[in-house]
Design a protein around this motif. Structure first.
Motif, PDB file in Angstrom:
ATOM      1  N   MET A   1     -81.119  29.691  68.432  1.00 31.16           N
ATOM      2  CA  MET A   1     -79.975  29.693  67.547  1.00 31.16           C
ATOM      3  C   MET A   1     -78.847  28.876  68.196  1.00 31.16           C
ATOM      4  N   LYS A   2     -78.179  28.050  67.398  1.00 30.17           N
ATOM      5  CA  LYS A   2     -77.088  27.224  67.889  1.00 30.17           C
ATOM      6  C   LYS A   2     -75.910  28.101  68.326  1.00 30.17           C
ATOM      7  N   VAL A   3     -75.110  27.578  69.234  1.00 28.81           N
ATOM      8  CA  VAL A   3     -73.929  28.297  69.727  1.00 28.81           C
ATOM      9  C   VAL A   3     -72.992  28.619  68.568  1.00 28.81           C
ATOM     10  N   GLN A   4     -72.799  27.653  67.656  1.00 28.62           N
ATOM     11  CA  GLN A   4     -71.916  27.892  66.505  1.00 28.62           C
ATOM     12  C   GLN A   4     -72.418  29.053  65.656  1.00 28.62           C
ATOM     13  N   ASP A   5     -73.728  29.128  65.440  1.00 30.40           N
ATOM     14  CA  ASP A   5     -74.283  30.225  64.648  1.00 30.40           C
ATOM     15  C   ASP A   5     -74.096  31.560  65.364  1.00 30.40           C
ATOM     16  N   LYS A   6     -74.275  31.568  66.684  1.00 32.80           N
ATOM     17  CA  LYS A   6     -74.056  32.803  67.446  1.00 32.80           C
ATOM     18  C   LYS A   6     -72.608  33.261  67.297  1.00 32.80           C
ATOM     19  N   THR A   7     -71.694  32.310  67.334  1.00 36.01           N
ATOM     20  CA  THR A   7     -70.277  32.651  67.177  1.00 36.01           C
ATOM     21  C   THR A   7     -70.002  33.154  65.767  1.00 36.01           C
ATOM     22  N   ARG A   8     -70.590  32.522  64.771  1.00 35.91           N
ATOM     23  CA  ARG A   8     -70.405  32.986  63.386  1.00 35.91           C
ATOM     24  C   ARG A   8     -70.875  34.439  63.236  1.00 35.91           C
ATOM     25  N   PHE A   9     -72.061  34.730  63.768  1.00 29.97           N
ATOM     26  CA  PHE A   9     -72.579  36.098  63.671  1.00 29.97           C
ATOM     27  C   PHE A   9     -71.724  37.079  64.474  1.00 29.97           C
ATOM     28  N   LYS A  10     -71.192  36.640  65.593  1.00 27.06           N
ATOM     29  CA  LYS A  10     -70.314  37.487  66.404  1.00 27.06           C
ATOM     30  C   LYS A  10     -69.042  37.827  65.614  1.00 27.06           C
ATOM     31  N   LEU A  11     -68.483  36.840  64.947  1.00 27.18           N
ATOM     32  CA  LEU A  11     -67.300  37.058  64.118  1.00 27.18           C
ATOM     33  C   LEU A  11     -67.613  37.962  62.925  1.00 27.18           C
ATOM     34  N   ALA A  12     -68.774  37.773  62.310  1.00 22.71           N
ATOM     35  CA  ALA A  12     -69.178  38.630  61.186  1.00 22.71           C
ATOM     36  C   ALA A  12     -69.350  40.076  61.654  1.00 22.71           C
ATOM     37  N   LYS A  13     -69.953  40.236  62.816  1.00 21.92           N
ATOM     38  CA  LYS A  13     -70.124  41.589  63.372  1.00 21.92           C
ATOM     39  C   LYS A  13     -68.768  42.236  63.623  1.00 21.92           C
ATOM     40  N   SER A  14     -67.833  41.478  64.152  1.00 18.03           N
ATOM     41  CA  SER A  14     -66.486  41.975  64.387  1.00 18.03           C
ATOM     42  C   SER A  14     -65.832  42.403  63.076  1.00 18.03           C
ATOM     43  N   MET A  15     -65.945  41.551  62.062  1.00 17.54           N
ATOM     44  CA  MET A  15     -65.378  41.875  60.751  1.00 17.54           C
ATOM     45  C   MET A  15     -65.996  43.160  60.206  1.00 17.54           C
ATOM     46  N   LYS A  16     -67.316  43.288  60.326  1.00 18.77           N
ATOM     47  CA  LYS A  16     -67.994  44.494  59.815  1.00 18.77           C
ATOM     48  C   LYS A  16     -67.510  45.746  60.537  1.00 18.77           C
ATOM     49  N   GLU A  17     -67.300  45.644  61.839  1.00 19.04           N
ATOM     50  CA  GLU A  17     -66.791  46.791  62.601  1.00 19.04           C
ATOM     51  C   GLU A  17     -65.399  47.178  62.123  1.00 19.04           C
ATOM     52  N   LEU A  18     -64.546  46.190  61.917  1.00 26.18           N
ATOM     53  CA  LEU A  18     -63.184  46.453  61.460  1.00 26.18           C
ATOM     54  C   LEU A  18     -63.159  47.042  60.047  1.00 26.18           C
ATOM     55  N   MET A  19     -64.101  46.631  59.213  1.00 27.46           N
ATOM     56  CA  MET A  19     -64.157  47.127  57.833  1.00 27.46           C
ATOM     57  C   MET A  19     -64.468  48.618  57.753  1.00 27.46           C
ATOM     58  N   LYS A  20     -64.986  49.177  58.813  1.00 31.76           N
ATOM     59  CA  LYS A  20     -65.283  50.620  58.821  1.00 31.76           C
ATOM     60  C   LYS A  20     -63.998  51.445  58.779  1.00 31.76           C
ATOM     61  N   SER A  21     -62.891  50.846  59.221  1.00 35.54           N
ATOM     62  CA  SER A  21     -61.649  51.608  59.292  1.00 35.54           C
ATOM     63  C   SER A  21     -60.473  50.962  58.562  1.00 35.54           C
ATOM     64  N   LYS A  22     -60.687  49.772  57.995  1.00 41.84           N
ATOM     65  CA  LYS A  22     -59.582  49.034  57.390  1.00 41.84           C
ATOM     66  C   LYS A  22     -60.094  48.202  56.224  1.00 41.84           C
ATOM     67  N   PRO A  23     -59.362  48.161  55.099  1.00 39.52           N
ATOM     68  CA  PRO A  23     -59.770  47.295  53.985  1.00 39.52           C
ATOM     69  C   PRO A  23     -59.732  45.824  54.385  1.00 39.52           C
ATOM     70  N   LEU A  24     -60.603  45.046  53.814  1.00 40.05           N
ATOM     71  CA  LEU A  24     -60.686  43.617  54.113  1.00 40.05           C
ATOM     72  C   LEU A  24     -59.332  42.935  53.972  1.00 40.05           C
ATOM     73  N   ASP A  25     -58.615  43.226  52.913  1.00 43.94           N
ATOM     74  CA  ASP A  25     -57.346  42.548  52.668  1.00 43.94           C
ATOM     75  C   ASP A  25     -56.298  42.863  53.731  1.00 43.94           C
ATOM     76  N   LYS A  26     -56.498  43.916  54.508  1.00 43.58           N
ATOM     77  CA  LYS A  26     -55.559  44.291  55.576  1.00 43.58           C
ATOM     78  C   LYS A  26     -55.995  43.771  56.946  1.00 43.58           C
ATOM     79  N   ILE A  27     -57.204  43.268  57.048  1.00 45.04           N
ATOM     80  CA  ILE A  27     -57.709  42.734  58.315  1.00 45.04           C
ATOM     81  C   ILE A  27     -57.183  41.319  58.493  1.00 45.04           C
ATOM     82  N   THR A  28     -56.729  41.000  59.693  1.00 46.36           N
ATOM     83  CA  THR A  28     -56.227  39.657  59.974  1.00 46.36           C
ATOM     84  C   THR A  28     -57.238  38.895  60.831  1.00 46.36           C
TER      85      THR A  28
END
Length: 183
Positions: A1-28
């Motif tokens: 997997m390319k480095v960029q793809d690993k970073t994209r998935f890392k960011l998506a994982k972070s977003m998913k973790e944050l969504m457990k406690s905060k609405p998407l529109d409130k996440i920065t």
């Protein structure tokens, strides 16, 4: 997997973790990058904004499910895979579909499925969609997105197979005729 793809998935994982406690529109974007130790600069090299990240992650789903219809899957099999993916990633998709932003997943999902079906039909017919087929397809895709959101909002009360069967049944007859090779 390319480095960029690993970073994209890392960011998506972070977003998913944050969504457990905060609405998407409130996440920065700051919340997302700080949660996974990625720089803002790296984020913006890959995505325009947090909604672009959400839409990219949805595209991962699309490539594994309904965009394989007519290639690997029938219409039912592709939709089943889409809903199974949504169920596996329920918190993410519940938050993403709840967003009312102009760049939200609601709009992206509509564009994605409309263009997918449009391209299938135009390729089959070797001609642009007629205004009648375009209207029927647009109406069907809006309804499909709306019912997907309803399914998520009601905590998936219907079995996946039931919602998929109903979405197929809801296809207008003229669209069914155009997509019969997928049925």
């Amino acid at each position: 997997m390319k480095v960029q793809d690993k970073t994209r998935f890392k960011l998506a994982k972070s977003m998913k973790e944050l969504m457990k406690s905060k609405p998407l529109d409130k996440i920065t974007v700051t919340d997302i990058v700080e949660n996974c130790d990625v720089s803002r600069q790296s984020f913006y090299r890959l995505f325009q904004d947090k909604y672009d990240l959400v839409n990219w992650y949805f595209e991962v789903l699309a490539q594994q499910s309904f965009k394989q219809m007519g290639v690997l899957y029938t219409l039912k099999e592709g939709l089943m895979k889409k809903f199974q993916f949504i169920e596996q990633e329920y918190v993410f998709f519940a938050q993403a579909f709840a967003s009312q932003d102009n760049n939200s997943l609601i709009h992206y999902d509509f564009e994605c499925i409309y263009n997918f079906y449009k391209n299938l039909i135009e390729t089959k017919n070797k001609a642009p969609l007629t205004s009648e087929l375009s209207f029927l397809l647009e109406m069907y895709c809006h309804g499909s997105v709306s019912m997907t959101m309803e399914w998520i909002a009601t905590d998936r009360k219907q079995a996946i197979e039931t919602i998929v069967d109903l979405l197929i049944e809801a296809l207008p007859d003229k669209l069914k005729e155009q997509l019969k090779e997928l049925l």
